[in-house]
Design an enzyme around this catalytic site. Structure first.
Site, PDB file in Angstrom:
ATOM      1  N   TYR A 133      19.847 -67.209  -1.793  1.00  0.00           N
ATOM      2  CA  TYR A 133      19.330 -68.181  -2.768  1.00  0.00           C
ATOM      3  C   TYR A 133      20.432 -68.566  -3.754  1.00  0.00           C
ATOM      4  CZ  TYR A 133      17.223 -69.792  -7.125  1.00  0.00           C
ATOM      5  OH  TYR A 133      16.949 -70.502  -8.274  1.00  0.00           O
TER       6      TYR A 133
ATOM      7  N   ASN B 104      15.875 -67.400 -17.893  1.00  0.00           N
ATOM      8  CA  ASN B 104      14.581 -66.979 -17.335  1.00  0.00           C
ATOM      9  C   ASN B 104      13.432 -67.808 -17.913  1.00  0.00           C
ATOM     10  OD1 ASN B 104      16.518 -64.677 -17.024  1.00  0.00           O
ATOM     11  ND2 ASN B 104      14.786 -63.784 -15.952  1.00  0.00           N
TER      12      ASN B 104
ATOM     13  N   GLY C 295      20.300 -54.788  -7.084  1.00  0.00           N
ATOM     14  CA  GLY C 295      20.879 -56.084  -7.468  1.00  0.00           C
ATOM     15  C   GLY C 295      20.648 -56.462  -8.921  1.00  0.00           C
TER      16      GLY C 295
ATOM     17  N   ASP D 189       9.119 -84.847   2.346  1.00  0.00           N
ATOM     18  CA  ASP D 189       9.974 -83.669   2.460  1.00  0.00           C
ATOM     19  C   ASP D 189      11.427 -84.136   2.383  1.00  0.00           C
ATOM     20  OD1 ASP D 189      11.447 -81.429   3.544  1.00  0.00           O
ATOM     21  OD2 ASP D 189       9.504 -80.692   4.257  1.00  0.00           O
TER      22      ASP D 189
ATOM     23  N   LYS E 153      22.627 -72.288  -4.662  1.00  0.00           N
ATOM     24  CA  LYS E 153      22.874 -72.936  -5.961  1.00  0.00           C
ATOM     25  C   LYS E 153      24.381 -73.113  -6.167  1.00  0.00           C
ATOM     26  CE  LYS E 153      18.633 -73.322  -7.286  1.00  0.00           C
ATOM     27  NZ  LYS E 153      18.017 -74.634  -7.186  1.00  0.00           N
TER      28      LYS E 153
ATOM     29  N   SER F 232      21.080 -72.273 -11.786  1.00  0.00           N
ATOM     30  CA  SER F 232      20.524 -71.010 -12.269  1.00  0.00           C
ATOM     31  C   SER F 232      21.621 -70.123 -12.829  1.00  0.00           C
ATOM     32  CB  SER F 232      19.867 -70.307 -11.077  1.00  0.00           C
ATOM     33  OG  SER F 232      19.613 -68.964 -11.372  1.00  0.00           O
TER      34      SER F 232
ATOM     35  N   TYR G 279      19.558 -72.523 -15.606  1.00  0.00           N
ATOM     36  CA  TYR G 279      18.440 -71.922 -16.333  1.00  0.00           C
ATOM     37  C   TYR G 279      18.616 -70.417 -16.389  1.00  0.00           C
ATOM     38  CZ  TYR G 279      16.141 -76.081 -14.207  1.00  0.00           C
ATOM     39  OH  TYR G 279      15.798 -77.329 -13.730  1.00  0.00           O
TER      40      TYR G 279
HETATM   41  P1  NAD Z   1       8.609 -74.345  -7.779  1.00  0.00           P
HETATM   42  O1  NAD Z   1       8.588 -73.702  -6.442  1.00  0.00           O
HETATM   43  O2  NAD Z   1       7.419 -74.193  -8.654  1.00  0.00           O
HETATM   44  O3  NAD Z   1       8.896 -75.915  -7.617  1.00  0.00           O
HETATM   45  C1  NAD Z   1       9.706 -76.424  -6.590  1.00  0.00           C
HETATM   46  C2  NAD Z   1       8.966 -77.588  -5.949  1.00  0.00           C
HETATM   47  O4  NAD Z   1       9.783 -78.130  -4.907  1.00  0.00           O
HETATM   48  C3  NAD Z   1       7.639 -77.189  -5.322  1.00  0.00           C
HETATM   49  O5  NAD Z   1       6.619 -78.046  -5.804  1.00  0.00           O
HETATM   50  C4  NAD Z   1       7.864 -77.372  -3.820  1.00  0.00           C
HETATM   51  O6  NAD Z   1       6.673 -77.775  -3.166  1.00  0.00           O
HETATM   52  C5  NAD Z   1       8.954 -78.433  -3.796  1.00  0.00           C
HETATM   53  N1  NAD Z   1       9.820 -78.411  -2.604  1.00  0.00           N
HETATM   54  C6  NAD Z   1      10.491 -77.358  -2.076  1.00  0.00           C
HETATM   55  N2  NAD Z   1      11.190 -77.754  -1.000  1.00  0.00           N
HETATM   56  C7  NAD Z   1      10.971 -79.096  -0.848  1.00  0.00           C
HETATM   57  C8  NAD Z   1      11.407 -80.075   0.090  1.00  0.00           C
HETATM   58  N3  NAD Z   1      12.198 -79.760   1.132  1.00  0.00           N
HETATM   59  N4  NAD Z   1      10.984 -81.343  -0.072  1.00  0.00           N
HETATM   60  C9  NAD Z   1      10.162 -81.682  -1.091  1.00  0.00           C
HETATM   61  N5  NAD Z   1       9.704 -80.801  -1.994  1.00  0.00           N
HETATM   62  C10 NAD Z   1      10.103 -79.524  -1.871  1.00  0.00           C
HETATM   63  O7  NAD Z   1       9.922 -73.836  -8.514  1.00  0.00           O
HETATM   64  P2  NAD Z   1      10.344 -73.969 -10.045  1.00  0.00           P
HETATM   65  O8  NAD Z   1      10.207 -72.642 -10.680  1.00  0.00           O
HETATM   66  O9  NAD Z   1       9.695 -75.140 -10.654  1.00  0.00           O
HETATM   67  O10 NAD Z   1      11.905 -74.231  -9.872  1.00  0.00           O
HETATM   68  C11 NAD Z   1      12.430 -75.546  -9.816  1.00  0.00           C
HETATM   69  C12 NAD Z   1      13.921 -75.450  -9.531  1.00  0.00           C
HETATM   70  O11 NAD Z   1      14.545 -74.668 -10.549  1.00  0.00           O
HETATM   71  C13 NAD Z   1      14.267 -74.784  -8.208  1.00  0.00           C
HETATM   72  O12 NAD Z   1      15.367 -75.459  -7.640  1.00  0.00           O
HETATM   73  C14 NAD Z   1      14.658 -73.377  -8.619  1.00  0.00           C
HETATM   74  O13 NAD Z   1      15.574 -72.801  -7.719  1.00  0.00           O
HETATM   75  C15 NAD Z   1      15.314 -73.629  -9.973  1.00  0.00           C
HETATM   76  N6  NAD Z   1      15.284 -72.446 -10.851  1.00  0.00           N
HETATM   77  C16 NAD Z   1      14.077 -71.876 -11.147  1.00  0.00           C
HETATM   78  C17 NAD Z   1      14.050 -70.735 -11.953  1.00  0.00           C
HETATM   79  C18 NAD Z   1      12.745 -70.071 -12.292  1.00  0.00           C
HETATM   80  O14 NAD Z   1      12.753 -68.954 -12.798  1.00  0.00           O
HETATM   81  N7  NAD Z   1      11.595 -70.697 -12.057  1.00  0.00           N
HETATM   82  C19 NAD Z   1      15.240 -70.202 -12.471  1.00  0.00           C
HETATM   83  C20 NAD Z   1      16.448 -70.828 -12.156  1.00  0.00           C
HETATM   84  C21 NAD Z   1      16.460 -71.961 -11.351  1.00  0.00           C
HETATM   85  C1  UD1 Z   2      15.413 -63.010 -10.981  1.00  0.00           C
HETATM   86  C2  UD1 Z   2      16.423 -63.230  -9.892  1.00  0.00           C
HETATM   87  C3  UD1 Z   2      17.363 -64.367 -10.323  1.00  0.00           C
HETATM   88  C4  UD1 Z   2      16.559 -65.636 -10.620  1.00  0.00           C
HETATM   89  C5  UD1 Z   2      15.495 -65.317 -11.674  1.00  0.00           C
HETATM   90  C6  UD1 Z   2      14.576 -66.509 -11.862  1.00  0.00           C
HETATM   91  C7  UD1 Z   2      16.695 -61.042  -8.787  1.00  0.00           C
HETATM   92  C8  UD1 Z   2      17.605 -59.887  -8.564  1.00  0.00           C
HETATM   93  N1  UD1 Z   2      17.146 -61.991  -9.642  1.00  0.00           N
HETATM   94  O1  UD1 Z   2      16.109 -62.703 -12.155  1.00  0.00           O
HETATM   95  O2  UD1 Z   2      18.288 -64.644  -9.301  1.00  0.00           O
HETATM   96  O3  UD1 Z   2      17.399 -66.665 -11.099  1.00  0.00           O
HETATM   97  O4  UD1 Z   2      14.684 -64.214 -11.233  1.00  0.00           O
HETATM   98  O5  UD1 Z   2      13.786 -66.347 -12.999  1.00  0.00           O
HETATM   99  O6  UD1 Z   2      15.623 -61.149  -8.213  1.00  0.00           O
HETATM  100  N2  UD1 Z   2      11.237 -56.372 -13.838  1.00  0.00           N
HETATM  101  C9  UD1 Z   2      10.419 -55.259 -13.895  1.00  0.00           C
HETATM  102  N3  UD1 Z   2       9.271 -55.272 -13.142  1.00  0.00           N
HETATM  103  C10 UD1 Z   2       8.913 -56.321 -12.342  1.00  0.00           C
HETATM  104  C11 UD1 Z   2       9.774 -57.451 -12.297  1.00  0.00           C
HETATM  105  C12 UD1 Z   2      10.930 -57.436 -13.051  1.00  0.00           C
HETATM  106  O7  UD1 Z   2      10.688 -54.296 -14.603  1.00  0.00           O
HETATM  107  O8  UD1 Z   2       7.864 -56.256 -11.685  1.00  0.00           O
HETATM  108  C13 UD1 Z   2      12.450 -56.409 -14.705  1.00  0.00           C
HETATM  109  C14 UD1 Z   2      13.744 -56.652 -13.970  1.00  0.00           C
HETATM  110  O9  UD1 Z   2      14.333 -55.433 -13.587  1.00  0.00           O
HETATM  111  C15 UD1 Z   2      14.558 -57.402 -15.050  1.00  0.00           C
HETATM  112  C16 UD1 Z   2      13.503 -58.175 -15.835  1.00  0.00           C
HETATM  113  O10 UD1 Z   2      12.271 -57.505 -15.577  1.00  0.00           O
HETATM  114  O11 UD1 Z   2      15.160 -56.485 -15.900  1.00  0.00           O
HETATM  115  C17 UD1 Z   2      13.374 -59.619 -15.401  1.00  0.00           C
HETATM  116  O12 UD1 Z   2      13.176 -59.687 -14.001  1.00  0.00           O
HETATM  117  P1  UD1 Z   2      12.835 -61.066 -13.253  1.00  0.00           P
HETATM  118  O13 UD1 Z   2      11.725 -61.741 -13.948  1.00  0.00           O
HETATM  119  O14 UD1 Z   2      12.677 -60.764 -11.806  1.00  0.00           O
HETATM  120  O15 UD1 Z   2      14.132 -61.953 -13.504  1.00  0.00           O
HETATM  121  P2  UD1 Z   2      15.683 -61.642 -13.188  1.00  0.00           P
HETATM  122  O16 UD1 Z   2      15.856 -60.316 -12.588  1.00  0.00           O
HETATM  123  O17 UD1 Z   2      16.464 -61.946 -14.408  1.00  0.00           O
END
Ligand code: NAD
Ligand code: UD1
Length: 357
Positions: free
Chosen positions: A157, A187, A302, A66, A161, A133, A185
């Site tokens: 959250y 989406n 939001g 961790d 970041k 993000s 990143y």
């Molecule tokens: P994820 O939850 O699948 O992966 C994160 C991993 O980190 C998990 O395996 C979890 O077990 C581990 N973890 C969390 N806290 C920990 C700790 N204290 N010590 C050790 N391990 C820990 O998430 P993801 O979608 O792969 O995202 C990876 C990163 O990218 C994250 O920082 C997330 O905020 C960022 N991000 C993700 C998205 C998205 O849409 N998935 C978008 C923008 C940014």
């Molecule tokens: C969300 C987060 C953003 C994060 C990103 C990670 C919010 C407000 N924002 O973004 O901070 O970085 O995920 O990928 O939560 N939608 C539907 N039905 C659903 C889910 C989503 O219509 O059940 C729509 C949303 O209104 C949006 C689009 O789909 O227009 C994408 O949504 P989502 O996948 O949640 O991503 P973000 O909103 O871009």
């Protein structure tokens, strides 16, 4: 080059990046506490990367630790000499949950990152790639989003970041032996085309694509479209979806760029193209071969109408351009969804990992 340490490497984006790094012949160390991932992903990463048993043993190490545990982190670096770069994925990531449990988010994401930076410094590791993000851009910026835009957030959250970016920038500027790339990143969706790894959200997904995938699999009843009265071509929200394997390649490019660079630089990772909710649902219907039930509900608090990236900087400086389209993203996500549903030991590792408030 030495090895690459991936914090959170067992998670969604980390596991896909691990496969891409193995494809490029690197040695990797996955450090994870498995709070949001399964232990079996390590084996599936090695199979996806087509590693022999001998290669898997010599090129992939696992450290179950961790980031909040300083002693375990120090031990991780001590027992893995030759770490050249850290890619820092680990963190909690659900926007809604962060509003309900802000302390847990600030504690895990900020303290975890500070501990990691301290351990890197003590071990003499000077290169970092950080998972940021698009959520760090202030909501009043016009699209497309440029890296130089004003930053801010609307939820805990996003603030984690924002704050981690600032901490990393400050340390790099003070020339304390750290160089970093901040990857923003948009989406990420989709999965590796082999279908053995993918996004695996626990409970009911918040994000659109995993929700749609679960409706297609019959695990949820119908898709809720959050508003169809936005000022967009079909009235639904528009986002910049990027295939997770493109994202993985973007990490490899960023890491290679860092080899002979100093300082700190931020890059958008997206496609530069917007796709609406209805367009994404249609692409998924084609992928799974059936109509998916949906209904329009009110807007989600939001949400912005349109978000997409300007991707010129990553193209120019990192030489990275995303190449996969929405159809491929949906095909690959659907393949993974089917594998996941049928996975032997589907409930494996599903211990209570709930986030403390
Ligand atoms: P994820 O939850 O699948 O992966 C994160 C991993 O980190 C998990 O395996 C979890 O077990 C581990 N973890 C969390 N806290 C920990 C700790 N204290 N010590 C050790 N391990 C820990 O998430 P993801 O979608 O792969 O995202 C990876 C990163 O990218 C994250 O920082 C997330 O905020 C960022 N991000 C993700 C998205 C998205 O849409 N998935 C978008 C923008 C940014
Ligand atoms: C969300 C987060 C953003 C994060 C990103 C990670 C919010 C407000 N924002 O973004 O901070 O970085 O995920 O990928 O939560 N939608 C539907 N039905 C659903 C889910 C989503 O219509 O059940 C729509 C949303 O209104 C949006 C689009 O789909 O227009 C994408 O949504 P989502 O996948 O949640 O991503 P973000 O909103 O871009």
């Amino acid at each position: 080059m030495g090895s690459i340490l991936l914090t959170g490497g067992a998670g969604y984006i980390g596991s896909h990046t691990a496969v891409e790094l193995l494809r490029r012949a690197y040695h990797i160390i996955i450090l994870d506490n498995f709070s949001n991932s399964m232990r079996s992903v390590i084996d599936r990463v090695c199979r996806t990367a087509a590693l022999s048993e001998t290669d898997a043993k010599s090129r992939v190490s696992l450290v179950e630790a961790d980031l909040l545990d300083k002693a375990a982190l120090a031990e991780a670096f001590a027992s893995s000499p030759g770490v050249d770069v850290v890619i820092h994925f680990a963190g909690l990531k659900a926007v809604g949950e962060s509003v309900e449990k802000p302390w847990a988010y600030y504690h895990n994401n900020l303290v975890g990152t500070l501990n990691l930076l301290g351990a890197m410094n003590a071990a003499g590791v000077s290169r970092l790639v950080f998972s940021s993000s698009a959520t760090v851009y202030r909501a009043d910026n016009p699209v497309p989003y440029y890296e130089g835009y004003a930053l801010g957030s609307t939820n805990p959250y996003g603030w984690t970041k924002f704050m981690i970016e600032q901490i990393i920038r400050d340390i790099c500027a003070a020339n304390e032996g750290l160089s970093a790339v901040l990857l923003r990143y948009f989406n990420p969706i989709g999965a590796h085309p082999d279908g053995l790894i993918g996004e695996d959200p626990k409970g009911i997904p918040n994000n659109l694509l995993p929700y749609v995938a679960k409706v297609a699999a019959g695990e949820l009843d119908e898709i809720r479209i959050f508003g169809d009265d936005y000022d967009t071509p079909d009235g639904t929200g528009v986002r910049d979806y990027i295939h997770v394997m493109d994202l993985a390649e973007g990490h490899a490019s960023a890491m290679e760029y860092l080899q002979d660079r100093k300082g700190c630089c931020a890059f958008n990772l997206g496609t530069g193209r917007g796709t609406s909710v209805r367009e994404l649902i249609r692409a998924f219907e084609t992928a799974c071969g059936k109509r998916l039930p949906s209904k329009v509900v009110g807007r989600r608090a939001g949400d912005l109408p349109v978000v997409y990236a300007n991707v010129d900087l990553a193209a120019k400086v990192l030489g990275f351009t995303a190449s996969r389209g929405i159809e491929e993203m949906c095909d690959d996500a659907w393949r993974w969804q089917q594998y996941r549903a049928a996975m032997p030991g589907n409930t494996e590792d599903q211990e209570d990992n709930s986030t403390p408030s």
